[in-house]
Design a protein around this motif. Sequence first.
Motif, PDB file in Angstrom:
ATOM      1  N   VAL A 167       0.841  -1.201   0.000  1.00 13.00           N
ATOM      2  CA  VAL A 167       0.000   0.000   0.000  1.00 13.00           C
ATOM      3  C   VAL A 167       0.875   1.249   0.000  1.00 13.00           C
ATOM      4  N   TRP A 168       1.982   1.201   0.743  1.00 14.40           N
ATOM      5  CA  TRP A 168       2.880   2.350   0.794  1.00 14.40           C
ATOM      6  C   TRP A 168       3.472   2.634  -0.595  1.00 14.40           C
ATOM      7  N   ARG A 169       3.925   1.576  -1.258  1.00 15.27           N
ATOM      8  CA  ARG A 169       4.556   1.753  -2.569  1.00 15.27           C
ATOM      9  C   ARG A 169       3.573   2.200  -3.646  1.00 15.27           C
ATOM     10  N   THR A 170       2.350   1.703  -3.591  1.00 21.60           N
ATOM     11  CA  THR A 170       1.426   1.954  -4.693  1.00 21.60           C
ATOM     12  C   THR A 170       0.448   3.106  -4.457  1.00 21.60           C
ATOM     13  N   GLU A 171       0.141   3.416  -3.207  1.00 22.01           N
ATOM     14  CA  GLU A 171      -0.893   4.417  -2.939  1.00 22.01           C
ATOM     15  C   GLU A 171      -0.424   5.576  -2.065  1.00 22.01           C
ATOM     16  N   VAL A 172      -0.071   5.275  -0.843  1.00 19.84           N
ATOM     17  CA  VAL A 172       0.176   6.316   0.152  1.00 19.84           C
ATOM     18  C   VAL A 172       1.543   6.977  -0.025  1.00 19.84           C
ATOM     19  N   GLY A 173       2.582   6.175  -0.210  1.00 21.87           N
ATOM     20  CA  GLY A 173       3.934   6.710  -0.335  1.00 21.87           C
ATOM     21  C   GLY A 173       4.098   7.744  -1.436  1.00 21.87           C
ATOM     22  N   PRO A 174       3.619   7.477  -2.659  1.00 20.45           N
ATOM     23  CA  PRO A 174       3.769   8.483  -3.709  1.00 20.45           C
ATOM     24  C   PRO A 174       3.150   9.838  -3.353  1.00 20.45           C
ATOM     25  N   VAL A 175       2.001   9.827  -2.686  1.00 25.55           N
ATOM     26  CA  VAL A 175       1.357  11.089  -2.291  1.00 25.55           C
ATOM     27  C   VAL A 175       2.199  11.780  -1.212  1.00 25.55           C
ATOM     28  N   TYR A 176       2.672  11.001  -0.254  1.00 27.48           N
ATOM     29  CA  TYR A 176       3.488  11.558   0.834  1.00 27.48           C
ATOM     30  C   TYR A 176       4.791  12.159   0.294  1.00 27.48           C
ATOM     31  N   TYR A 177       5.480  11.423  -0.565  1.00 27.72           N
ATOM     32  CA  TYR A 177       6.758  11.917  -1.078  1.00 27.72           C
ATOM     33  C   TYR A 177       6.573  13.088  -2.039  1.00 27.72           C
ATOM     34  N   ARG A 178       5.454  13.122  -2.747  1.00 26.29           N
ATOM     35  CA  ARG A 178       5.165  14.281  -3.603  1.00 26.29           C
ATOM     36  C   ARG A 178       4.975  15.518  -2.730  1.00 26.29           C
ATOM     37  N   ALA A 179       4.291  15.364  -1.605  1.00 26.00           N
ATOM     38  CA  ALA A 179       4.110  16.477  -0.668  1.00 26.00           C
ATOM     39  C   ALA A 179       5.455  16.901  -0.086  1.00 26.00           C
ATOM     40  N   MET A 180       6.335  15.938   0.171  1.00 26.82           N
ATOM     41  CA  MET A 180       7.677  16.278   0.657  1.00 26.82           C
ATOM     42  C   MET A 180       8.437  17.064  -0.406  1.00 26.82           C
ATOM     43  N   GLN A 181       8.373  16.580  -1.633  1.00 25.61           N
ATOM     44  CA  GLN A 181       9.069  17.232  -2.745  1.00 25.61           C
ATOM     45  C   GLN A 181       8.579  18.669  -2.916  1.00 25.61           C
ATOM     46  N   GLU A 182       7.280  18.877  -2.850  1.00 26.36           N
ATOM     47  CA  GLU A 182       6.705  20.211  -2.974  1.00 26.36           C
ATOM     48  C   GLU A 182       7.122  21.124  -1.828  1.00 26.36           C
ATOM     49  N   SER A 183       7.455  20.539  -0.680  1.00 29.39           N
ATOM     50  CA  SER A 183       7.895  21.323   0.476  1.00 29.39           C
ATOM     51  C   SER A 183       9.396  21.561   0.474  1.00 29.39           C
ATOM     52  N   GLY A 184      10.088  21.014  -0.527  1.00 34.31           N
ATOM     53  CA  GLY A 184      11.532  21.192  -0.611  1.00 34.31           C
ATOM     54  C   GLY A 184      12.314  20.271   0.305  1.00 34.31           C
ATOM     55  N   LEU A 185      11.680  19.200   0.779  1.00 38.91           N
ATOM     56  CA  LEU A 185      12.364  18.257   1.659  1.00 38.91           C
ATOM     57  C   LEU A 185      12.981  17.130   0.845  1.00 38.91           C
ATOM     58  N   GLU A 186      14.050  16.574   1.382  1.00 41.93           N
ATOM     59  CA  GLU A 186      14.764  15.499   0.694  1.00 41.93           C
ATOM     60  C   GLU A 186      14.001  14.184   0.820  1.00 41.93           C
ATOM     61  N   ILE A 187      13.932  13.481  -0.285  1.00 38.73           N
ATOM     62  CA  ILE A 187      13.245  12.189  -0.339  1.00 38.73           C
ATOM     63  C   ILE A 187      14.300  11.087  -0.307  1.00 38.73           C
ATOM     64  N   PRO A 188      14.092  10.018   0.465  1.00 42.73           N
ATOM     65  CA  PRO A 188      15.065   8.920   0.484  1.00 42.73           C
ATOM     66  C   PRO A 188      15.314   8.398  -0.929  1.00 42.73           C
ATOM     67  N   GLU A 189      16.552   8.144  -1.250  1.00 50.96           N
ATOM     68  CA  GLU A 189      16.949   7.725  -2.598  1.00 50.96           C
ATOM     69  C   GLU A 189      16.165   6.498  -3.069  1.00 50.96           C
ATOM     70  N   HIS A 190      15.989   5.518  -2.187  1.00 56.83           N
ATOM     71  CA  HIS A 190      15.310   4.286  -2.594  1.00 56.83           C
ATOM     72  C   HIS A 190      13.797   4.474  -2.793  1.00 56.83           C
ATOM     73  N   ARG A 191      13.271   5.660  -2.479  1.00 56.09           N
ATOM     74  CA  ARG A 191      11.845   5.915  -2.692  1.00 56.09           C
ATOM     75  C   ARG A 191      11.587   6.873  -3.850  1.00 56.09           C
ATOM     76  N   MET A 192      12.645   7.339  -4.517  1.00 57.30           N
ATOM     77  CA  MET A 192      12.473   8.269  -5.643  1.00 57.30           C
ATOM     78  C   MET A 192      11.636   7.624  -6.753  1.00 57.30           C
ATOM     79  N   GLU A 193      11.745   6.315  -6.897  1.00 53.59           N
ATOM     80  CA  GLU A 193      11.000   5.621  -7.957  1.00 53.59           C
ATOM     81  C   GLU A 193       9.499   5.758  -7.791  1.00 53.59           C
ATOM     82  N   LEU A 194       9.038   6.028  -6.570  1.00 48.90           N
ATOM     83  CA  LEU A 194       7.600   6.156  -6.343  1.00 48.90           C
ATOM     84  C   LEU A 194       7.038   7.427  -6.973  1.00 48.90           C
ATOM     85  N   LEU A 195       7.910   8.364  -7.297  1.00 47.52           N
ATOM     86  CA  LEU A 195       7.457   9.621  -7.887  1.00 47.52           C
ATOM     87  C   LEU A 195       7.420   9.580  -9.395  1.00 47.52           C
ATOM     88  N   GLU A 196       7.891   8.497  -9.990  1.00 44.41           N
ATOM     89  CA  GLU A 196       7.947   8.397 -11.443  1.00 44.41           C
ATOM     90  C   GLU A 196       6.621   7.967 -12.028  1.00 44.41           C
TER      91      GLU A 196
END
Length: 196
Positions: A167-196
Amino acid sequence: MSVKIRTLVLLTPLVLFLLLAVFLFKGLFSDPTKLDSALIGREVPSFELPDLYQPDVTHNQSIVGGRPMLINVWATWCPTCYAEHTFLNQLLAEEDVYIIGLNYKDDSRGAAVRWLQDLGDPYAINLFDFTGLLALDLGVYGAPETFVVDAQGVIRYRHVGDLNERVWRTEVGPVYYRAMQESGLEIPEHRMELLE
């Protein structure tokens, strides 16, 4: 009674039965974790709740925002919450995900505290929602439910059911990391793929 009226009287229950059957059949193939929320795109509702550990400390909506976060609705009476708890601890330990816990309608504050002491506490803040009023304002159906909230305190996503790696990889994580990216926060390298 005329033939037309008699036919209408006899067919009405059949038509109603068929409509009900179609409605129920459609429900068999719906995903119960895909519940729409009227709050998506809106700020977390105002609240004032006591801290789970310190009953004399009160928290309000000022704790929401400033950074992306999860609000996780949980309870000791919820077996699925028990199952997801290991993953929440993993999110905190491995990725420093900021999580606010909303303890939902537990009869005993002591039982909830013992539960967290025994299983680990992944929450930055623990709210004690004994009456369920904040959960009601959030549209919670039961526990567990998880909300992704952005840095402005706006609800971006709602997940009903347990949070796990899939669920984290397919649904929740991408939304969370997109919000982090929009806030200018660093995203863990191994989770960058969730934003693609």
